[in-house]
Design a protein around this motif. Structure first.
Motif, PDB file in Angstrom:
ATOM      1  N   ALA A  80      -3.038 -21.967   4.824  1.00 25.79           N
ATOM      2  CA  ALA A  80      -1.273 -22.335   3.113  1.00 25.79           C
ATOM      3  C   ALA A  80      -1.603 -23.441   3.306  1.00 25.79           C
ATOM      4  O   ALA A  80      -1.252 -24.172   1.975  1.00 25.79           O
ATOM      5  CB  ALA A  80      -0.571 -21.287   4.275  1.00 25.79           C
ATOM      6  N   LEU A  81      -1.202 -24.331   4.239  1.00 21.47           N
ATOM      7  CA  LEU A  81      -1.310 -25.313   4.445  1.00 21.47           C
ATOM      8  C   LEU A  81      -2.256 -26.619   4.202  1.00 21.47           C
ATOM      9  O   LEU A  81      -2.174 -27.402   3.754  1.00 21.47           O
ATOM     10  CB  LEU A  81      -1.446 -26.332   6.246  1.00 21.47           C
ATOM     11  CG  LEU A  81      -0.200 -25.651   6.940  1.00 21.47           C
ATOM     12  CD1 LEU A  81      -0.044 -25.638   8.522  1.00 21.47           C
ATOM     13  CD2 LEU A  81       1.239 -26.293   6.424  1.00 21.47           C
ATOM     14  N   ARG A  82      -4.057 -26.011   3.870  1.00 19.85           N
ATOM     15  CA  ARG A  82      -4.914 -26.004   2.989  1.00 19.85           C
ATOM     16  C   ARG A  82      -4.277 -26.266   1.802  1.00 19.85           C
ATOM     17  O   ARG A  82      -4.798 -27.384   0.812  1.00 19.85           O
ATOM     18  CB  ARG A  82      -6.163 -26.078   3.491  1.00 19.85           C
ATOM     19  CG  ARG A  82      -6.864 -26.616   5.064  1.00 19.85           C
ATOM     20  CD  ARG A  82      -7.900 -25.794   5.139  1.00 19.85           C
ATOM     21  NE  ARG A  82      -8.324 -25.596   7.114  1.00 19.85           N
ATOM     22  CZ  ARG A  82      -9.194 -25.564   7.118  1.00 19.85           C
ATOM     23  NH1 ARG A  82     -10.226 -24.127   6.623  1.00 19.85           N
ATOM     24  NH2 ARG A  82      -9.519 -26.287   8.200  1.00 19.85           N
ATOM     25  N   GLU A  83      -4.472 -25.768   1.287  1.00 23.94           N
ATOM     26  CA  GLU A  83      -3.979 -24.821   0.077  1.00 23.94           C
ATOM     27  C   GLU A  83      -2.589 -25.635  -1.103  1.00 23.94           C
ATOM     28  O   GLU A  83      -2.592 -26.725  -2.044  1.00 23.94           O
ATOM     29  CB  GLU A  83      -3.611 -23.673  -0.455  1.00 23.94           C
ATOM     30  CG  GLU A  83      -4.472 -22.795  -0.042  1.00 23.94           C
ATOM     31  CD  GLU A  83      -4.236 -20.948  -0.420  1.00 23.94           C
ATOM     32  OE1 GLU A  83      -3.606 -20.673  -0.355  1.00 23.94           O
ATOM     33  OE2 GLU A  83      -5.739 -20.290  -0.414  1.00 23.94           O
TER      34      GLU A  83
ATOM     35  N   ALA B  55      -1.437 -32.552  -3.915  1.00 22.84           N
ATOM     36  CA  ALA B  55      -2.132 -33.770  -4.218  1.00 22.84           C
ATOM     37  C   ALA B  55      -2.921 -34.003  -5.565  1.00 22.84           C
ATOM     38  O   ALA B  55      -2.976 -34.698  -6.196  1.00 22.84           O
ATOM     39  CB  ALA B  55      -4.294 -34.257  -3.386  1.00 22.84           C
ATOM     40  N   THR B  56      -2.700 -32.640  -6.165  1.00 22.41           N
ATOM     41  CA  THR B  56      -3.735 -32.762  -7.705  1.00 22.41           C
ATOM     42  C   THR B  56      -2.062 -32.553  -8.536  1.00 22.41           C
ATOM     43  O   THR B  56      -2.470 -32.711  -9.718  1.00 22.41           O
ATOM     44  CB  THR B  56      -4.563 -31.806  -7.894  1.00 22.41           C
ATOM     45  OG1 THR B  56      -3.628 -30.308  -7.497  1.00 22.41           O
ATOM     46  CG2 THR B  56      -5.563 -31.727  -7.166  1.00 22.41           C
ATOM     47  N   SER B  57      -0.744 -32.456  -8.160  1.00 19.78           N
ATOM     48  CA  SER B  57       0.460 -32.012  -8.578  1.00 19.78           C
ATOM     49  C   SER B  57       0.349 -33.789  -9.008  1.00 19.78           C
ATOM     50  O   SER B  57       0.394 -34.414  -8.642  1.00 19.78           O
ATOM     51  CB  SER B  57       0.446 -31.040  -7.797  1.00 19.78           C
ATOM     52  OG  SER B  57       1.824 -31.922  -7.471  1.00 19.78           O
ATOM     53  N   ARG B  58       1.283 -33.054 -10.316  1.00 19.35           N
ATOM     54  CA  ARG B  58       2.298 -34.625  -9.969  1.00 19.35           C
ATOM     55  C   ARG B  58       4.053 -34.513  -9.585  1.00 19.35           C
ATOM     56  O   ARG B  58       5.128 -34.968 -10.613  1.00 19.35           O
ATOM     57  CB  ARG B  58       2.184 -35.093 -11.601  1.00 19.35           C
ATOM     58  CG  ARG B  58       0.358 -35.823 -12.226  1.00 19.35           C
ATOM     59  CD  ARG B  58       1.342 -35.868 -14.176  1.00 19.35           C
ATOM     60  NE  ARG B  58      -0.119 -36.192 -13.943  1.00 19.35           N
ATOM     61  CZ  ARG B  58      -1.100 -36.582 -15.853  1.00 19.35           C
ATOM     62  NH1 ARG B  58      -0.384 -36.839 -16.440  1.00 19.35           N
ATOM     63  NH2 ARG B  58      -1.915 -36.064 -15.844  1.00 19.35           N
TER      64      ARG B  58
END
Length: 293
Positions: free
Chosen positions: A277-280, A286-289
């Motif tokens: 869950a932490l990795r996800e 990182a990919t969201s704004r």
């Protein structure tokens, strides 16, 4: 004081013991001291005499009549009584004054650090790995986790909930939605866990939440200090710790350290759920704004 004279426990004991020796000036000084015990422990003899409207030397004479060598020793007695605690410590002003008294000897920052270190060291002797595991096992097997704290513990309630959500658990911070407690708890059931945080006093709301959990068959975990240890009905698992002695900083580091240990142990027993869950979450962030500058 005379070392053969048993030490009184309060200013009232001193007054009773030496009442026949007290003068009118003494009475005026004592009225000032009794009316504001916090300020009495902070002021010097000259300041107390000024507030009482008597000669500056009157405070020294009072101290000697009460059995002290001088006013500094009497003031130390007043400070010691303030730091021991009692009803005055229901007042935030009294607790802060006591901490300031302690800080006079070795410096403010040093006194706070010493208090935190002492409180953390006490945890070694009062909380075991088995206590931590009892909490983490119940969290691991739950459907949802409801975390509740008010006052100073509300900050911990929010942080614990945040960490559980990032670790992949369905966690709700009840402390942040007190006005919506009926809605939040309407589907509370035996598959859920209630995690209570309560310090100093256990409020009626904590008892009511515990009662609802018991009625619904849900497990209750409680992290409390020694002054708020009694919850009715008793939680299935409870960790009660000292956050500092009277007159010391009442640590929030101590309960947060225990909560961190529980969440870390949870990651050790949940078959990689927390790690995944932490990795996800990190990848999504990182990919969201959605990050606010």
């Amino acid at each position: 004081m005379d070392k053969h004279d048993p030490a009184p426990q309060a200013l009232g004991d001193l007054i009773s013991r030496h009442s026949t020796r007290l003068t009118d000036a003494d009475t005026r000084l004592l009225d000032v001291l009794v009316q504001d015990p916090i300020r009495a422990a902070m002021d010097n003899g000259k300041d107390v005499s000024l507030r009482a409207g008597v000669h500056p030397a009157s405070a020294v004479r009072l101290a000697r009549r009460l059995g002290f060598k001088g006013y500094p020793e009497f003031r130390s007695f007043l400070q010691a009584n303030l730091m021991v605690g009692g009803e005055d410590f229901e007042s935030p002003a009294a607790r802060m004054a006591a901490r300031l008294v302690r800080a006079e000897e070795g410096g403010l920052l040093a006194s706070v650090l010493d208090s935190e270190i002492a409180a953390l060291n006490n945890v070694r002797n009062s909380v075991s790995d088995a206590d931590i595991r009892a909490f983490s096992e119940r969290l691991c097997n739950s459907r949802r986790i409801f975390v509740f704290g008010r006052g100073h513990s509300s900050a911990l309630s929010a942080l614990i909930t945040l960490r559980l959500v990032r670790s992949g658990y369905d966690a709700v911070n009840l402390g942040g939605q007190v006005d919506q407690l009926p809605e939040a708890l309407s589907t509370f059931c035996k598959y859920d866990v209630l995690w209570l945080l309560t310090f100093r006093r256990t409020s009626p709301l904590v008892h009511e939440l515990r009662r609802i959990a018991a009625d619904r068959g849900a497990q209750t975990l409680a992290l409390t200090d020694l002054h708020a240890a009694r919850i009715d009905p008793a939680p299935e698992h409870q960790i009660s710790i000292s956050r500092g002695e009277p007159g010391e900083s009442q640590s929030l580091v101590v309960p947060m350290t225990i909560a961190n240990a529980v969440i870390l142990d949870l990651a050790a027993i949940d078959d990689g759920r927390s790690i995944r869950a932490l990795r996800e979450f990190r990848s999504f962030k990182a990919t969201s704004r959605l990050t606010v500058d």
